[in-house]
Design an enzyme around this catalytic site. Structure first.
Site, mmCIF file in Angstrom:
data_model
loop_
_atom_site.group_PDB
_atom_site.id
_atom_site.type_symbol
_atom_site.label_atom_id
_atom_site.label_comp_id
_atom_site.label_asym_id
_atom_site.label_seq_id
_atom_site.Cartn_x
_atom_site.Cartn_y
_atom_site.Cartn_z
ATOM 1 N N HIS A 16 0.865 -1.200 0.000
ATOM 2 C CA HIS A 16 0.000 0.000 0.000
ATOM 3 C C HIS A 16 0.893 1.238 0.000
ATOM 4 C CE1 HIS A 16 -3.837 2.139 1.392
ATOM 5 N NE2 HIS A 16 -2.944 3.079 1.135
ATOM 6 N N HIS A 18 1.603 5.381 -1.761
ATOM 7 C CA HIS A 18 1.269 6.542 -2.608
ATOM 8 C C HIS A 18 2.576 7.135 -3.131
ATOM 9 C CE1 HIS A 18 -2.915 6.756 -1.039
ATOM 10 N NE2 HIS A 18 -2.354 6.216 0.023
ATOM 11 N N ARG A 20 2.222 9.516 -5.837
ATOM 12 C CA ARG A 20 1.778 10.717 -6.578
ATOM 13 C C ARG A 20 2.196 10.594 -8.059
ATOM 14 N NH1 ARG A 20 -1.330 10.747 -2.259
ATOM 15 N NH2 ARG A 20 -0.421 11.722 -0.439
ATOM 16 N N ASN A 44 -5.304 7.155 -6.129
ATOM 17 C CA ASN A 44 -6.045 8.396 -5.808
ATOM 18 C C ASN A 44 -5.318 9.637 -6.317
ATOM 19 O OD1 ASN A 44 -4.064 7.977 -3.799
ATOM 20 N ND2 ASN A 44 -5.201 9.156 -2.275
ATOM 21 N N LYS A 101 -9.580 -0.435 -5.679
ATOM 22 C CA LYS A 101 -9.549 0.223 -4.372
ATOM 23 C C LYS A 101 -10.882 0.909 -4.117
ATOM 24 C CE LYS A 101 -7.904 2.042 -0.602
ATOM 25 N NZ LYS A 101 -6.745 2.786 -0.206
ATOM 26 N N HIS A 138 -10.578 1.067 1.861
ATOM 27 C CA HIS A 138 -10.356 2.109 2.880
ATOM 28 C C HIS A 138 -11.558 2.003 3.808
ATOM 29 C CE1 HIS A 138 -8.829 6.077 4.403
ATOM 30 N NE2 HIS A 138 -10.008 5.986 4.981
ATOM 31 N N HIS A 176 -4.690 -0.639 5.892
ATOM 32 C CA HIS A 176 -4.216 0.192 7.019
ATOM 33 C C HIS A 176 -5.169 0.148 8.225
ATOM 34 C CE1 HIS A 176 -6.922 2.975 5.006
ATOM 35 N NE2 HIS A 176 -6.066 3.327 4.108
ATOM 36 N N LEU A 225 -5.034 9.238 7.820
ATOM 37 C CA LEU A 225 -6.362 8.618 7.897
ATOM 38 C C LEU A 225 -6.279 7.163 7.469
ATOM 39 C CD1 LEU A 225 -8.589 11.496 6.472
ATOM 40 C CD2 LEU A 225 -8.566 10.623 8.819
ATOM 41 N N ASP A 253 1.380 2.636 3.547
ATOM 42 C CA ASP A 253 0.537 3.814 3.332
ATOM 43 C C ASP A 253 1.374 5.096 3.397
ATOM 44 O OD1 ASP A 253 -1.726 5.200 2.628
ATOM 45 O OD2 ASP A 253 -2.580 5.243 4.645
ATOM 46 N N HIS A 257 2.966 14.536 1.245
ATOM 47 C CA HIS A 257 2.332 15.819 0.893
ATOM 48 C C HIS A 257 3.407 16.882 1.016
ATOM 49 C CE1 HIS A 257 -1.909 14.508 0.911
ATOM 50 N NE2 HIS A 257 -1.523 13.661 1.845
ATOM 51 N N ALA A 269 -3.952 14.786 5.183
ATOM 52 C CA ALA A 269 -3.710 13.543 5.925
ATOM 53 C C ALA A 269 -2.638 12.730 5.218
ATOM 54 C CB ALA A 269 -4.995 12.733 6.005
HETATM 55 O O1 DOR Z 1 -3.553 9.573 5.471
HETATM 56 C C1 DOR Z 1 -3.888 9.230 4.350
HETATM 57 N N1 DOR Z 1 -3.327 9.774 3.245
HETATM 58 N N2 DOR Z 1 -4.867 8.326 4.218
HETATM 59 C C2 DOR Z 1 -5.370 8.006 3.026
HETATM 60 O O2 DOR Z 1 -6.248 7.210 2.976
HETATM 61 C C3 DOR Z 1 -4.920 8.717 1.803
HETATM 62 C C4 DOR Z 1 -3.565 9.222 1.947
HETATM 63 C C5 DOR Z 1 -3.171 10.212 0.871
HETATM 64 O O3 DOR Z 1 -3.365 9.913 -0.315
HETATM 65 O O4 DOR Z 1 -2.633 11.262 1.203
HETATM 66 ZN ZN ZN Z 2 -3.367 5.077 1.428
#
Ligand code: DOR
Ligand code: ZN
Length: 350
Positions: A16, A18, A20, A44, A101, A138, A176, A225, A253, A257, A269
């Site tokens: 899992h 991210h 970007r 996402n 997802k 999720h 998660h 989250l 996860d 950011h 988050a």
């Molecule tokens: O904390 C999180 N950030 N939870 C998620 O489900 C998405 C993720 C994000 O893409 O930033």
């Molecule tokens: Zn995630």
């Protein structure tokens, strides 16, 4: 803490992640690719990755952004929407997509296009059951009246259990997990009459409870989250992660950011853990005196669940404290890692 100082394991995968897109990819991928052989890439983006064609194009952008010579393999999942059709599921399977997802609409970062009512996805979910395509969940309800700390537990009752009853052939990954309710649900789930179920667990949910978000002031880099929960939940997550139960495996996860969007009046988050993921997990397993259980959690149970081969490479961790940098480049900006400016007790040495 055990007496083991060097731990050599089968190379792990991150189930899992991210990363970007665009200019951020090279900076983020090099951290993951230095530890993990494969990772499931979350869809996402803006706009979300909803079709096999989009996933294959995204996969190519990732491969082009990898450090030279890297053998890292991105595993693609598609973003389920109210309109995902059985044909799209079939096309995804043929293209090598490994799952769909489920983001309940409004649950988290870029989830506006998510599912408004899972019953609208019944035909797509049947197609997924038919071709053995897992649903990655999720697991939080999004109703404003439900307390943010209760959203995962309520999701189990209101959405997950009914969903498994309606689609008894569906394979599910509860992503998660953060609560004792989720840990115990997955541990006890009947997979004879219903589909296989597993859960991923992040390093931050093994290492911290919700006090970390508020220690001495608001700490935005501990906000993700589903949100960190009480200590009793953390302890239960540690228990199942270190129990040797194949239903629980690694998914960081890691969710980068830009610094300014976290240190903000309405901060995003996500915790950034890609740089030090395996050292953080080693610390958590060590604290539970369970370093001998780390390899299966990090490197065996994930591929077994996804019916993929285990990796043949190796990774070596050493009990050696290292500093965690204040930040890392992320395109033209920076990203602040979890526990920035502090230390982690393990280091990757090979
Ligand atoms: O904390 C999180 N950030 N939870 C998620 O489900 C998405 C993720 C994000 O893409 O930033
Ligand atoms: Zn995630």
């Amino acid at each position: 803490m055990s007496s083991i100082d060097i731990l050599e394991i089968c190379q792990p995968d991150d189930w899992h992640l991210h990363v970007r897109d665009g200019e951020f990819l090279p900076d983020l991928l090099k951290h993951t690719a230095s530890q993990f052989q494969r990772a499931i890439i979350m869809p996402n983006l803006k706009p979300p990755v909803t079709t096999a064609e989009m996933a294959m194009a995204y996969r190519q952008r990732i491969i082009s952004a990898l450090p030279k010579g890297s053998a890292f393999e991105p595993l693609m999942v598609l973003y389920l929407t109210d309109n995902t059709s059985p044909e799209q599921v079939k096309r995804a399977k043929e293209a090598g997509v490994v799952g769909f997802k489920l983001y309940p609409a409004g649950a988290t970062t870029n989830s506006d296009a998510g599912v408004t009512d899972i019953q609208k996805c019944a035909a797509a979910l049947d197609a997924m059951s038919d071709c053995g395509m897992p649903l990655l969940v999720h697991g939080e309800v999004t109703h404003a009246e439900i307390d943010v700390f209760d959203r995962e537990a309520v999701f189990i009752e209101q959405v997950l259990e009914p969903l498994r009853s309606r689609h008894p052939g569906l394979k599910i990954v509860f992503e998660h997990i953060t609560t004792k309710q989720a840990a115990q649900y997955v541990e006890a789930a009947d997979t004879k009459r219903m589909g296989a179920i597993a859960a991923t667990i992040t390093p931050q949910h093994l290492l911290f409870n919700r006090n970390a978000i508020f220690s001495g002031g608001v700490r935005p880099h501990y906000y993700c989250l589903p949100i960190l929960k009480r200590e009793e939940h953390r302890l239960e997550l540690v228990r199942v992660a270190t129990s040797g139960n194949s239903r629980f495996f690694l998914g960081t996860d890691s969710a980068p950011h830009l610094k300014g969007t976290k240190e903000n009046a309405c901060g995003c988050a996500g915790c950034y853990t890609a740089w030090h993921a395996m050292p953080l997990y080693a610390e958590a397993f060590d604290a539970a005196n369970a370093l001998d259980k780390l390899e299966a959690f990090a490197s065996h149970f994930g591929p077994d669940f996804y019916q993929l081969p285990r990796n043949t490479g190796r990774l070596t961790l050493k009990r050696q404290t290292q500093d965690i940098p204040e930040d890392f480049p992320m395109g033209a900006g920076t990203v602040v890692p979890l526990r920035a400016g502090e230390t982690v007790a393990w280091t990757i040495v090979g």
